[in-house]
Design a protein around this motif. Structure first.
Motif, PDB file in Angstrom:
ATOM      1  N   GLN A 102      -6.439   3.167  11.590  1.00  0.00           N
ATOM      2  CA  GLN A 102      -7.405   2.159  12.025  1.00  0.00           C
ATOM      3  C   GLN A 102      -7.861   1.266  10.877  1.00  0.00           C
ATOM      4  O   GLN A 102      -8.358   0.168  11.097  1.00  0.00           O
ATOM      5  CB  GLN A 102      -8.621   2.844  12.660  1.00  0.00           C
ATOM      6  N   LYS A 103      -7.663   1.754   9.633  1.00  0.00           N
ATOM      7  CA  LYS A 103      -8.158   1.026   8.466  1.00  0.00           C
ATOM      8  C   LYS A 103      -7.055   0.510   7.554  1.00  0.00           C
ATOM      9  O   LYS A 103      -7.292  -0.356   6.717  1.00  0.00           O
ATOM     10  CB  LYS A 103      -9.095   1.936   7.669  1.00  0.00           C
ATOM     11  N   VAL A 104      -5.859   1.070   7.689  1.00  0.00           N
ATOM     12  CA  VAL A 104      -4.722   0.626   6.876  1.00  0.00           C
ATOM     13  C   VAL A 104      -3.605   0.202   7.816  1.00  0.00           C
ATOM     14  O   VAL A 104      -3.337   0.865   8.822  1.00  0.00           O
ATOM     15  CB  VAL A 104      -4.237   1.760   5.953  1.00  0.00           C
ATOM     16  N   LYS A 105      -2.945  -0.902   7.496  1.00  0.00           N
ATOM     17  CA  LYS A 105      -1.894  -1.420   8.358  1.00  0.00           C
ATOM     18  C   LYS A 105      -0.624  -0.577   8.235  1.00  0.00           C
ATOM     19  O   LYS A 105       0.321  -0.934   7.524  1.00  0.00           O
ATOM     20  CB  LYS A 105      -1.601  -2.879   8.007  1.00  0.00           C
ATOM     21  N   VAL A 106      -0.611   0.553   8.932  1.00  0.00           N
ATOM     22  CA  VAL A 106       0.552   1.428   8.964  1.00  0.00           C
ATOM     23  C   VAL A 106       0.544   2.166  10.298  1.00  0.00           C
ATOM     24  O   VAL A 106      -0.519   2.541  10.806  1.00  0.00           O
ATOM     25  CB  VAL A 106       0.534   2.431   7.783  1.00  0.00           C
ATOM     26  N   GLY A 107       1.709   2.318  10.908  1.00  0.00           N
ATOM     27  CA  GLY A 107       1.790   2.974  12.202  1.00  0.00           C
ATOM     28  C   GLY A 107       1.574   4.481  12.087  1.00  0.00           C
ATOM     29  O   GLY A 107       1.804   5.085  11.034  1.00  0.00           O
ATOM     30  N   LYS A 108       1.140   5.076  13.186  1.00  0.00           N
ATOM     31  CA  LYS A 108       0.879   6.517  13.190  1.00  0.00           C
ATOM     32  C   LYS A 108       2.148   7.311  12.891  1.00  0.00           C
ATOM     33  O   LYS A 108       2.146   8.234  12.074  1.00  0.00           O
ATOM     34  CB  LYS A 108       0.293   6.931  14.535  1.00  0.00           C
ATOM     35  N   SER A 109       3.244   6.957  13.566  1.00  0.00           N
ATOM     36  CA  SER A 109       4.496   7.683  13.347  1.00  0.00           C
ATOM     37  C   SER A 109       5.016   7.459  11.930  1.00  0.00           C
ATOM     38  O   SER A 109       5.567   8.371  11.312  1.00  0.00           O
ATOM     39  CB  SER A 109       5.555   7.242  14.367  1.00  0.00           C
ATOM     40  N   THR A 110       4.797   6.236  11.415  1.00  0.00           N
ATOM     41  CA  THR A 110       5.253   5.950  10.052  1.00  0.00           C
ATOM     42  C   THR A 110       4.498   6.784   9.030  1.00  0.00           C
ATOM     43  O   THR A 110       5.097   7.385   8.126  1.00  0.00           O
ATOM     44  CB  THR A 110       5.068   4.458   9.723  1.00  0.00           C
ATOM     45  N   LEU A 111       3.165   6.849   9.184  1.00  0.00           N
ATOM     46  CA  LEU A 111       2.375   7.628   8.240  1.00  0.00           C
ATOM     47  C   LEU A 111       2.740   9.110   8.314  1.00  0.00           C
ATOM     48  O   LEU A 111       2.823   9.799   7.291  1.00  0.00           O
ATOM     49  CB  LEU A 111       0.885   7.447   8.516  1.00  0.00           C
ATOM     50  N   SER A 112       2.986   9.588   9.515  1.00  0.00           N
ATOM     51  CA  SER A 112       3.390  10.978   9.675  1.00  0.00           C
ATOM     52  C   SER A 112       4.713  11.238   8.980  1.00  0.00           C
ATOM     53  O   SER A 112       4.891  12.260   8.296  1.00  0.00           O
ATOM     54  CB  SER A 112       3.507  11.316  11.168  1.00  0.00           C
ATOM     55  N   ARG A 113       5.661  10.316   9.112  1.00  0.00           N
ATOM     56  CA  ARG A 113       6.966  10.475   8.463  1.00  0.00           C
ATOM     57  C   ARG A 113       6.854  10.353   6.954  1.00  0.00           C
ATOM     58  O   ARG A 113       7.567  11.034   6.217  1.00  0.00           O
ATOM     59  CB  ARG A 113       7.945   9.448   9.022  1.00  0.00           C
ATOM     60  N   VAL A 114       5.955   9.500   6.495  1.00  0.00           N
ATOM     61  CA  VAL A 114       5.722   9.385   5.047  1.00  0.00           C
ATOM     62  C   VAL A 114       5.208  10.716   4.490  1.00  0.00           C
ATOM     63  O   VAL A 114       5.664  11.200   3.450  1.00  0.00           O
ATOM     64  CB  VAL A 114       4.717   8.261   4.744  1.00  0.00           C
ATOM     65  N   GLU A 115       4.258  11.329   5.199  1.00  0.00           N
ATOM     66  CA  GLU A 115       3.671  12.579   4.730  1.00  0.00           C
ATOM     67  C   GLU A 115       4.624  13.766   4.852  1.00  0.00           C
ATOM     68  O   GLU A 115       4.365  14.826   4.283  1.00  0.00           O
ATOM     69  CB  GLU A 115       2.376  12.871   5.494  1.00  0.00           C
ATOM     70  N   ASN A 116       5.724  13.573   5.576  1.00  0.00           N
ATOM     71  CA  ASN A 116       6.740  14.618   5.688  1.00  0.00           C
ATOM     72  C   ASN A 116       7.996  14.272   4.885  1.00  0.00           C
ATOM     73  O   ASN A 116       9.034  14.921   5.045  1.00  0.00           O
ATOM     74  CB  ASN A 116       7.108  14.848   7.152  1.00  0.00           C
ATOM     75  N   ALA A 117       7.890  13.247   4.034  1.00  0.00           N
ATOM     76  CA  ALA A 117       8.980  12.832   3.139  1.00  0.00           C
ATOM     77  C   ALA A 117      10.220  12.361   3.890  1.00  0.00           C
ATOM     78  O   ALA A 117      11.315  12.356   3.346  1.00  0.00           O
ATOM     79  CB  ALA A 117       9.352  13.969   2.176  1.00  0.00           C
ATOM     80  N   GLN A 118      10.039  11.922   5.129  1.00  0.00           N
ATOM     81  CA  GLN A 118      11.181  11.453   5.914  1.00  0.00           C
ATOM     82  C   GLN A 118      11.542  10.013   5.590  1.00  0.00           C
ATOM     83  O   GLN A 118      12.696   9.603   5.770  1.00  0.00           O
ATOM     84  CB  GLN A 118      10.885  11.604   7.405  1.00  0.00           C
ATOM     85  N   VAL A 119      10.559   9.244   5.139  1.00  0.00           N
ATOM     86  CA  VAL A 119      10.802   7.857   4.743  1.00  0.00           C
ATOM     87  C   VAL A 119      10.017   7.569   3.472  1.00  0.00           C
ATOM     88  O   VAL A 119       9.040   8.249   3.147  1.00  0.00           O
ATOM     89  CB  VAL A 119      10.375   6.856   5.838  1.00  0.00           C
ATOM     90  N   SER A 120      10.465   6.552   2.764  1.00  0.00           N
ATOM     91  CA  SER A 120       9.737   6.143   1.571  1.00  0.00           C
ATOM     92  C   SER A 120       8.597   5.206   1.963  1.00  0.00           C
ATOM     93  O   SER A 120       8.503   4.768   3.115  1.00  0.00           O
ATOM     94  CB  SER A 120      10.680   5.439   0.588  1.00  0.00           C
ATOM     95  N   VAL A 121       7.742   4.890   1.012  1.00  0.00           N
ATOM     96  CA  VAL A 121       6.581   4.050   1.272  1.00  0.00           C
ATOM     97  C   VAL A 121       6.393   3.113   0.091  1.00  0.00           C
ATOM     98  O   VAL A 121       6.666   3.482  -1.066  1.00  0.00           O
ATOM     99  CB  VAL A 121       5.322   4.925   1.491  1.00  0.00           C
ATOM    100  N   THR A 122       5.959   1.893   0.354  1.00  0.00           N
ATOM    101  CA  THR A 122       5.826   0.914  -0.716  1.00  0.00           C
ATOM    102  C   THR A 122       4.640   1.237  -1.622  1.00  0.00           C
ATOM    103  O   THR A 122       3.638   1.818  -1.168  1.00  0.00           O
ATOM    104  CB  THR A 122       5.620  -0.494  -0.140  1.00  0.00           C
ATOM    105  N   PRO A 123       4.728   0.854  -2.881  1.00  0.00           N
ATOM    106  CA  PRO A 123       3.590   1.045  -3.789  1.00  0.00           C
ATOM    107  C   PRO A 123       2.314   0.384  -3.280  1.00  0.00           C
ATOM    108  O   PRO A 123       1.213   0.920  -3.465  1.00  0.00           O
ATOM    109  CB  PRO A 123       4.079   0.407  -5.098  1.00  0.00           C
TER     110      PRO A 123
END
Length: 290
Positions: A32-53
Motif C-alpha cells: 500500500q506504501k511502496v509501488k510493488v505488487g503483492k506477488s512480486t514482493l513475495s517472490r522477492v522475499e523467497n529469492a525467486q526474482v531479483s529486485v532493483t536497488p
C-alpha cells in the motif's frame, strides 16, 4: 533476472523479509506504501526474482532501517543483479544441478566426501564423458557434450587467483572402478595426483582397511560462505537435497571431520594414488590386444 538465485540474492531476500517482520509490517501493508505488487514482493522475499536497488531503498526506508544498513543492502542488491556464467548453460543442466553450481561458484570453502565417483571438480574430460554417457545412455551426443562442457567450465573455479579452500575425501572404491576403462582411469588418477598438490586443495583417500565409519554409503558436499549459512548438498537419482538447519550442518561437519581424520594423510594419499594408477596401466596393458 529470474532463474537460479545467487547467494547474494538469497541473502538479500532473507534480509528484506527479516527487516519487514522486525518493522511489524505485513506484505499487504507494504504494498500500500511502496509501488510493488503483492506477488512480486513475495517472490522477492523467497529469492525467486531479483529486485532493483531503487525498490530496495524504498522498502528499507519504510522499514526504518539505518542509513548504513541501507547502503550495504543496496550494494547487495546490485551484486545480486550481476549476470553469472551458469545462466548461459541453463538449458544444459537440471534445476537441482544449476542451483548447486550457483552455490559452488560463490563458496569460500568446499568439503566433499565421495563414495563412488571422483568429484566433478576433479574429473578429466574422458572420465566425465564416460560418466555422463552412462547416466544418459539414450541421450543425444550433443547433449552429452554440452554437459561435459558445463563440468569443465565449473572447474575454472580451481584456477582463480584466490580459489576457495577445497578438501576432498574419496572412498577407496572410487579408485577401483575403471570408469571409461583402465587407461582413462589411470589418466584420472594422475590428474588427482597433480591437483592434490595445489596449495588450496587437499585430497585424501579413505582406505577399505579402516572398516566401518560415519559416512558409509552417503556422498555429500558442504559449502561454506563468507556471508551465508553453510549448505549441505546431497545428490540422488531423482533430484537433490539442500540442508542448512544447524542439526544437519553439525552432523555432516562432525562426519567430515571423522572422515578426514580416518583417511590417509595427503602425502600417503598421493603415494596410494600413484600405486593405483600403475595398477590401472598394468590392467590396460593386459587387456589390450597384441
Amino acid at each position: 533476472m529470474a532463474g537460479i538465485p545467487s547467494v547474494q540474492r538469497r541473502r538479500l531476500a532473507a534480509e528484506l523479509r527479516a527487516r519487514r517482520e522486525a518493522a511489524d509490517l505485513t506484505i499487504d501493508q507494504v504494498i500500500q506504501k511502496v509501488k510493488v505488487g503483492k506477488s512480486t514482493l513475495s517472490r522477492v522475499e523467497n529469492a525467486q526474482v531479483s529486485v532493483t536497488p531503487r525498490t530496495v531503498t524504498h522498502l528499507l526506508r519504510l522499514y526504518g532501517v539505518s542509513d548504513e544498513d541501507v547502503e550495504a543492502l543496496v550494494q547487495l542488491a546490485r551484486e545480486a543483479q550481476q549476470y553469472n556464467w551458469w545462466h548461459d548453460y541453463s538449458n544444459a543442466m537440471p534445476h537441482e544441478l544449476a542451483e548447486y553450481v550457483a552455490f559452488e561458484d560463490e563458496a569460500t570453502q568446499l568439503r566433499a566426501y565421495n563414495v563412488q565417483l571422483v568429484n566433478g571438480l576433479l574429473q578429466t574430460t574422458d572420465y566425465a564423458r564416460a560418466i555422463i554417457s552412462a547416466e544418459f545412455p539414450d541421450g543425444p551426443a550433443a547433449k552429452v557434450e554440452e554437459r561435459i562442457e558445463v563440468r569443465l567450465v565449473r572447474q575454472k573455479i580451481l584456477d582463480r587467483p584466490n580459489p576457495p579452500r577445497m578438501w576432498f575425501v574419496l572412498d577407496e572404491a572410487v579408485l577401483h572402478r575403471p570408469v571409461g576403462g583402465p587407461h582413462v582411469m589411470a589418466e584420472q588418477l594422475e590428474h588427482l595426483i597433480a591437483i592434490g598438490q595445489r596449495p588450496a586443495i587437499t585430497v585424501q583417500v579413505l582406505p577399505f582397511r579402516q572398516g566401518a565409519h560415519m559416512g558409509m554409503g552417503v556422498s555429500f558436499t558442504m559449502l561454506d560462505f563468507s556471508n551465508h549459512p553453510t549448505v549441505v548438498y546431497q545428490e540422488n537419482l531423482s533430484g537433490a537435497l539442500y540442508l542448512d538447519k544447524d542439526y544437519h550442518v553439525e552432523t555432516h561437519g562432525l562426519a567430515f571431520d571423522h572422515l578426514r581424520a580416518t583417511a590417509l594423510s595427503p602425502a600417503d594419499t598421493l603415494a596410494f594414488l600413484r600405486m593405483r594408477a600403475e595398477a590401472m596401466l598394468a590392467q590396460g596393458a593386459r587387456e589390450s590386444p597384441e
